[in-house]
Design an enzyme around this catalytic site. Structure first.
Site, PDB file in Angstrom:
ATOM      1  N   LYS A 112       0.862  -1.331   0.138  1.00 23.14           N
ATOM      2  CA  LYS A 112      -0.273  -0.314  -0.479  1.00 23.14           C
ATOM      3  C   LYS A 112       0.802   1.107  -0.065  1.00 23.14           C
ATOM      4  O   LYS A 112       0.595   2.293  -0.495  1.00 23.14           O
ATOM      5  CB  LYS A 112      -1.069  -0.448   1.351  1.00 23.14           C
ATOM      6  CG  LYS A 112      -2.069  -1.212   0.913  1.00 23.14           C
ATOM      7  CD  LYS A 112      -3.394  -1.531   1.743  1.00 23.14           C
ATOM      8  CE  LYS A 112      -4.267  -1.904   1.546  1.00 23.14           C
ATOM      9  NZ  LYS A 112      -3.585  -3.614   1.944  1.00 23.14           N
TER      10      LYS A 112
HETATM   11  C1  LIG Z   1      -4.482  -4.506   0.793  1.00 23.56           C
HETATM   12  C2  LIG Z   1      -3.827  -5.642   0.662  1.00 23.56           C
HETATM   13  C3  LIG Z   1      -4.074  -7.199   0.420  1.00 23.56           C
HETATM   14  C4  LIG Z   1      -5.659  -6.785  -0.765  1.00 23.56           C
HETATM   15  O1  LIG Z   1      -4.567  -5.411  -1.585  1.00 23.56           O
HETATM   16  P1  LIG Z   1      -6.256  -5.257  -2.219  1.00 23.56           P
HETATM   17  O2  LIG Z   1      -5.886  -4.146  -3.600  1.00 23.56           O
HETATM   18  O3  LIG Z   1      -7.778  -4.977  -1.145  1.00 23.56           O
HETATM   19  O4  LIG Z   1      -7.605  -6.142  -3.462  1.00 23.56           O
HETATM   20  C5  LIG Z   1      -3.473  -7.767   0.254  1.00 23.56           C
HETATM   21  N1  LIG Z   1      -2.383  -8.238   0.995  1.00 23.56           N
HETATM   22  C6  LIG Z   1      -1.971  -6.955   1.829  1.00 23.56           C
HETATM   23  C7  LIG Z   1      -0.727  -7.096   2.416  1.00 23.56           C
HETATM   24  C8  LIG Z   1      -1.681  -6.036   1.800  1.00 23.56           C
HETATM   25  O5  LIG Z   1      -2.153  -4.991   2.996  1.00 23.56           O
END
Ligand SMILES: *Cc1c(COP(=O)(O)O)cnc(C)c1O
Length: 466
Positions: A112
């Site tokens: 993120k």
């Molecule tokens: C947020 C997150 C996801 C999922 O990603 P999306 O964009 O919501 O599909 C997967 N793995 C981790 C570690 C995350 O923080």
């Protein structure tokens, strides 16, 4: 570039406006009016660029009219300069077909950061121009909160108020939020559950006493700018593996469908992608939707991959819009039905459109543990539980051996040491740059699980809108 709502309402906005708006007023999500497209020669010419230069090439068409190329480059340099790896998103190899794209070298050890580090700087840039001030309010059960806090800490014209349920997030997760001591960061531990915290945030967004005084905003993955930033690493990986002449497949651990939708965008822009594998845990609404057309919610089962423990994938609406003929009126009706009954069937056009690029797979706790053990035993790589779900799907995909499959590594294994240790016998250590997390000073406010108390706290500390 103009942006329109997936539900057909409102007037088109430019990039600056969609970045600050988040959700469209009709409840839809913003998408570009048309996908920008690169020729094969243009993509081939991107080979060998630094991550920042590649990011500038890929994102320029989306920000046109709101940022100059130099402004975009400056924001990218500052955002990606905070990553601990010079390649920003380095690629590692498992075996002759399987690869790993490491997206966890940012400040909070999760993918993120790639999008949020840029988003925080975009906010600051646009707010300076308009002399306005933004109040970000969010609730977190862990990962998103720390990435969002780090992204806006110390930025001008933005304050962030992040609620978490007291005593119910892990020590690492809490400390990643509460040890950020910038004066514009307010961590609030509330008495109550994550759902209580989330309900209070939602109430604040419709509380006219608050929205009348403050420009209240969110940073969740419905924000278009986040998806745009994620498109870049699909290009980065494919170019290293022989693209655009050679097709590449991606396996993506999926929750809200943001990360994997960015892969879809890359394909619309001309990047040759063989397949996008949507990997879910036992909370498998997306696997059911893509394999049988049944998009219906169940109850959330907690797993060792908590960032994927969700039942409604907000960004899926963007795919349904694009594959369903871009008919905003029809989609608005379909989504109203879904919101009322928590279930819907995809139309034939949506199913056919999605199946051209997407497949899906579901991994349970055993599959996840076996994938972590395989990576550790056969390749000497320690991966996190979310990444393991993607790797399980990648290793079971029916894809020709000549096509490389890239699993997106969405979190650093040290964020989930217990699950990793159970599967591999090894306990991953926090990387050096955050190794002193448990020595750092913490700061947070503790408030009762009471809306009026939270609203009063925000009103006391936030800066009113211009
Ligand atoms: C947020 C997150 C996801 C999922 O990603 P999306 O964009 O919501 O599909 C997967 N793995 C981790 C570690 C995350 O923080």
């Amino acid at each position: 570039m103009e942006y329109i709502s997936t539900r057909g309402g409102g007037t088109p906005l430019n990039f600056e406006q969609v970045t600050l708006a988040g959700l469209a007023p009709d409840g839809g999500l913003y998408v570009p009016r048309a996908w920008p497209c690169f020729s094969e020669a243009e993509i081939a010419a991107m080979r060998g660029l630094s991550y920042v230069e590649l990011a500038v090439r890929v994102m320029t068409p989306f920000v046109e009219g709101s940022l100059t190329e130099d402004e975009l480059r400056d924001l990218c340099m500052r955002a990606y300069g905070r990553f601990a790896h010079a390649a920003v998103t380095p690629l590692t190899q498992f075996d002759e077909q399987q690869w790993l794209l490491e997206l966890f070298h940012g400040p909070t050890l999760a993918f993120k950061d790639v999008a949020l580090q840029l988003l925080g700087r975009l906010f600051e840039h646009f707010l300076k121009k308009s002399h306005d001030h933004l109040t970000i309010v969010g609730a977190t059960s862990g990962d998103t909160g720390s990435a969002a806090i780090d992204a806006v800490a110390g930025r001008e014209r933005v304050d962030i108020f992040m609620l978490h349920p007291k005593g119910r997030v892990s020590d690492v997760q809490r400390r990643q939020m509460t040890t950020v001591l910038a004066p514009n960061v307010y961590n609030i531990a509330i008495d109550g559950s994550f759902d209580d915290a989330q309900a209070m945030v939602k109430r604040m967004f419709v509380d006219q006493d608050m929205t009348g005084r403050f420009r209240i905003s969110a940073v969740n993955s419905i924000n278009w700018a986040r998806l745009m930033a994620q498109v870049v690493y699909y290009f980065a990986a494919a170019l290293q593996l022989g693209g655009p002449e050679r097709k590449v497949a991606f396996s993506v651990p999926t929750g809200n469908f943001g990360d994997v939708f960015a892969g879809y965008v890359a394909a619309q822009m001309g990047l040759p992608i063989e397949q996008l594998i949507v990997a879910t845990n036992v909370n498998d609404i997306l696997h059911r939707a893509l394999s049988s057309g049944d998009y219906s919610t169940g109850t959330v089962t907690p797993t060792a991959a908590p960032s994927m423990d969700i039942q409604v994938s907000s960004n899926f609406e963007r795919l349904l819009f694009d594959c369903g003929g871009r008919d905003g009126q029809a989609l608005a009706e379909q989504m109203r039905g879904f919101e009322a009954s928590k279930a819907m069937m995809l139309t034939n056009a949506q199913r056919e459109g999605a199946s051209a690029l997407f497949t899906s797979a579901r991994a349970d706790a055993n599959d996840m543990g076996r994938a972590m053990a395989w990576a550790a035993d056969k390749c000497g790589e320690i991966i996190d539980p979310h990444t393991a779900i993607g790797l399980h799907a990648a290793r079971h995909a029916e894809i020709d051996k000549s096509v490389p499959i890239v699993t997106l590594a969405t979190a650093h294994p040290s964020k989930f040491p217990d699950a990793v240790e159970r599967a591999t016998g090894q306990r991953p250590a926090l990387p050096g740059r955050v190794g002193d997390l448990f020595q750092r000073e913490e700061r947070m406010s503790e408030l009762p699980g009471d809306y009026d108390a939270i609203a009063a706290f925000v009103a006391e500390h936030a800066t009113p809108s211009a």
